[in-house]
Write an enzyme that holds these catalytic residues in place. Structure first.
Site, mmCIF file in Angstrom:
data_model
loop_
_atom_site.group_PDB
_atom_site.id
_atom_site.type_symbol
_atom_site.label_atom_id
_atom_site.label_comp_id
_atom_site.label_asym_id
_atom_site.label_seq_id
_atom_site.Cartn_x
_atom_site.Cartn_y
_atom_site.Cartn_z
ATOM 1 N N TYR A 142 0.821 -1.212 0.000
ATOM 2 C CA TYR A 142 0.000 0.000 0.000
ATOM 3 C C TYR A 142 0.856 1.263 0.000
ATOM 4 O O TYR A 142 0.416 2.316 -0.455
ATOM 5 C CB TYR A 142 -0.902 0.046 1.246
ATOM 6 C CG TYR A 142 -2.204 -0.679 1.112
ATOM 7 C CD1 TYR A 142 -2.252 -2.053 0.938
ATOM 8 C CD2 TYR A 142 -3.406 0.015 1.179
ATOM 9 C CE1 TYR A 142 -3.450 -2.718 0.832
ATOM 10 C CE2 TYR A 142 -4.620 -0.642 1.079
ATOM 11 C CZ TYR A 142 -4.633 -2.003 0.904
ATOM 12 O OH TYR A 142 -5.832 -2.659 0.799
ATOM 13 N N LYS A 189 3.411 -15.421 2.844
ATOM 14 C CA LYS A 189 3.633 -16.190 1.614
ATOM 15 C C LYS A 189 5.146 -16.387 1.527
ATOM 16 O O LYS A 189 5.808 -15.967 0.574
ATOM 17 C CB LYS A 189 3.061 -15.393 0.422
ATOM 18 C CG LYS A 189 3.027 -16.124 -0.881
ATOM 19 C CD LYS A 189 1.941 -17.197 -0.978
ATOM 20 C CE LYS A 189 2.095 -17.986 -2.259
ATOM 21 N NZ LYS A 189 1.247 -19.183 -2.307
ATOM 22 N N ASP A 245 -6.115 -7.069 4.254
ATOM 23 C CA ASP A 245 -7.266 -6.435 3.599
ATOM 24 C C ASP A 245 -8.209 -7.508 3.061
ATOM 25 O O ASP A 245 -9.424 -7.469 3.267
ATOM 26 C CB ASP A 245 -6.780 -5.530 2.457
ATOM 27 C CG ASP A 245 -7.939 -4.883 1.719
ATOM 28 O OD1 ASP A 245 -8.848 -4.364 2.388
ATOM 29 O OD2 ASP A 245 -7.936 -4.910 0.478
ATOM 30 N N ASP A 249 -12.028 -9.053 4.833
ATOM 31 C CA ASP A 249 -13.316 -9.047 4.128
ATOM 32 C C ASP A 249 -13.899 -10.459 4.100
ATOM 33 O O ASP A 249 -15.097 -10.658 4.295
ATOM 34 C CB ASP A 249 -13.157 -8.541 2.682
ATOM 35 C CG ASP A 249 -13.469 -7.047 2.563
ATOM 36 O OD1 ASP A 249 -13.370 -6.346 3.598
ATOM 37 O OD2 ASP A 249 -13.810 -6.585 1.467
HETATM 38 C C1 IPM Z 1 -10.323 -1.156 3.995
HETATM 39 C C2 IPM Z 1 -10.585 -0.629 2.614
HETATM 40 C C3 IPM Z 1 -9.399 0.251 2.203
HETATM 41 C C4 IPM Z 1 -8.164 -0.618 2.196
HETATM 42 C C5 IPM Z 1 -9.557 0.959 0.858
HETATM 43 C C6 IPM Z 1 -10.846 1.752 0.802
HETATM 44 C C7 IPM Z 1 -8.377 1.816 0.537
HETATM 45 O O1 IPM Z 1 -10.804 -1.651 1.708
HETATM 46 O O2 IPM Z 1 -10.282 -0.353 4.945
HETATM 47 O O3 IPM Z 1 -10.154 -2.364 4.148
HETATM 48 O O4 IPM Z 1 -7.895 -1.310 1.211
HETATM 49 O O5 IPM Z 1 -7.451 -0.621 3.192
HETATM 50 MN MN MN Z 2 -10.681 -3.637 2.583
#
Ligand code: IPM
Ligand code: MN
Length: 363
Positions: A142, A189, A245, A249
């Site tokens: 990032y 990884k 990330d 999710d």
């Molecule tokens: C999160 C979001 C962010 C990330 C995006 C919106 C930049 O997906 O907070 O997980 O990837 O960190």
């Molecule tokens: Mn995210």
């Protein structure tokens, strides 16, 4: 106690869900005799529209002066299909993370007994799931070097980590594991990536300082599978920014609704609390979004930023009550009556105000 909280509603449903958390926090403060000083500031597309910057200096100053930050969501569809947009709402989020030193993102995944059948996974797989993913938030791909070459026909993003960055995150992971089931899984990884080998080496070196913690090392692709096969086997997971990330999710849907999961980002200067869901622009302004993830983020704020466990407990108990009694928004209502976002917030605040609520949650 006097609590200075920066309020960053952001975009989409952010202002609506944050509004309900404010009602709940104010009700808790009233009950316990705390004084909350709220200071609002702009972020995301709302800030781009107002001042051309998704994380303006004025907002940074408000955050630096606060004891904790309550955040809604960032993002606007206007930017999603425009890769050439010169400034994007998400840049505000990344700038905020970096400038505030929010190096560790804590995302818990747990189940609510009354919602187990909402999960896409079978009951027997998810029962007992209670895990935390600790995602490194200010390093990795990032924030690594990126760019284009060959007249723009080649693009690159690099994943860089220092030993100190890994140690800082891993230390938090070991400490959390010590307060929980004493299991830590380092996800990487390392069969391919050099940065992952640094992670593994660093965590291995730290094991001797936490002899009671059982540490495992797993590859991210295998964890992506095991998270849906056997989520209850995990306790604390530590991982780098991009893997975190994706895995957070994935983990967030296990509980049955993304609208329920809170998060905290631990910082060098202050900490930030936010729902893990996004800005959900389709629902913005309709008073239908589920505010519970933000309300539960406020519970984390009381507990993690101020050590106020009883206050956090009361919030969690009224949220459980709203789920059990069906005082929920349309995403959870099924064929029953769906409440509006604002009605859920009012109901939760009223419950907190009831004299018997303290006793219920103290049990
Ligand atoms: C999160 C979001 C962010 C990330 C995006 C919106 C930049 O997906 O907070 O997980 O990837 O960190
Ligand atoms: Mn995210």
């Amino acid at each position: 106690m006097e609590l200075n909280i920066a309020l960053l509603p952001g975009d989409g449903i952010g202002p609506e869900v944050v509004g309900q958390a404010v009602k709940v926090v104010d009700a808790v403060a009233e009950k316990f005799g705390h004084k909350i000083n709220w200071t609002s500031a702009l972020t995301g597309a709302a800030a781009i529209d107002a001042v051309g910057d998704p994380y303006p200096d004025a907002t940074h100053e408000v955050c630096m002066a606060a004891d904790a930050i309550l955040f809604g969501a960032i993002g606007h569809p206007r930017y999603d299909n425009d890769p050439k947009a010169p400034v994007r709402p998400e840049q505000g989020l990344l700038k905020m993370r970096k400038k505030l030193g929010l190096f560790a993102n804590v995302r818990p995944t747990f189940t609510f007994p009354s919602l187990i059948d909402n999960s896409p996974l079978k009951r027997e797989r998810i029962e007992g799931t209670d895990l935390i993913i600790l995602r490194e938030l200010t390093g990795g791909i990032y924030f690594g070097e990126r760019g284009r070459k060959d007249n723009g026909d080649t693009a690159f993003d690099t994943c860089t980590y220092t030993r100190e960055e890994v140690q800082r995150l891993a230390k938090l992971g070991f400490e959390m594991a010590m307060n929980r089931r004493k299991k830590l899984c380092c996800v990487d990884k390392a069969n391919v990536l050099e940065s992952s080998r640094l992670w593994r080496e660093t965590v291995q070196d730290m094991e001797k300082d936490f002899p009671e913690v059982a540490v495992s090392y797993e590859f991210v692709d295998a964890v992506a599978m095991r998270l849906v096969q056997w989520p209850s086997s995990y306790d604390v997971i530590i991982t780098e920014n991009l893997f975190g990330d994706i895995l957070t999710d994935e983990a967030s849907v296990i509980s049955g609704s993304m609208g329920l999961m809170p998060s905290a980002s631990i910082g060098l200067h202050t900490s930030l609390f936010e729902p893990i869901h996004g800005s959900y622009p389709q629902a913005a302004g309709k008073d239908i979004a589920n505010p519970l993830a933000t309300v539960l983020s406020a519970a984390m704020l009381f507990e993690d930023a101020f050590g106020l466990k009883e206050e956090a407990g009361i919030i969690r108990s009224v949220v459980n009550k709203s789920l059990a009694e069906g005082v929920v928004t349309e995403d959870l209502a099924g064929t029953n009556k769906a409440y509006k976002t604002s009605e859920v917030g009012d109901w939760l605040a009223a419950q907190i105000g009831l004299p018997e609520t303290a006793e219920t949650s103290a049990q």
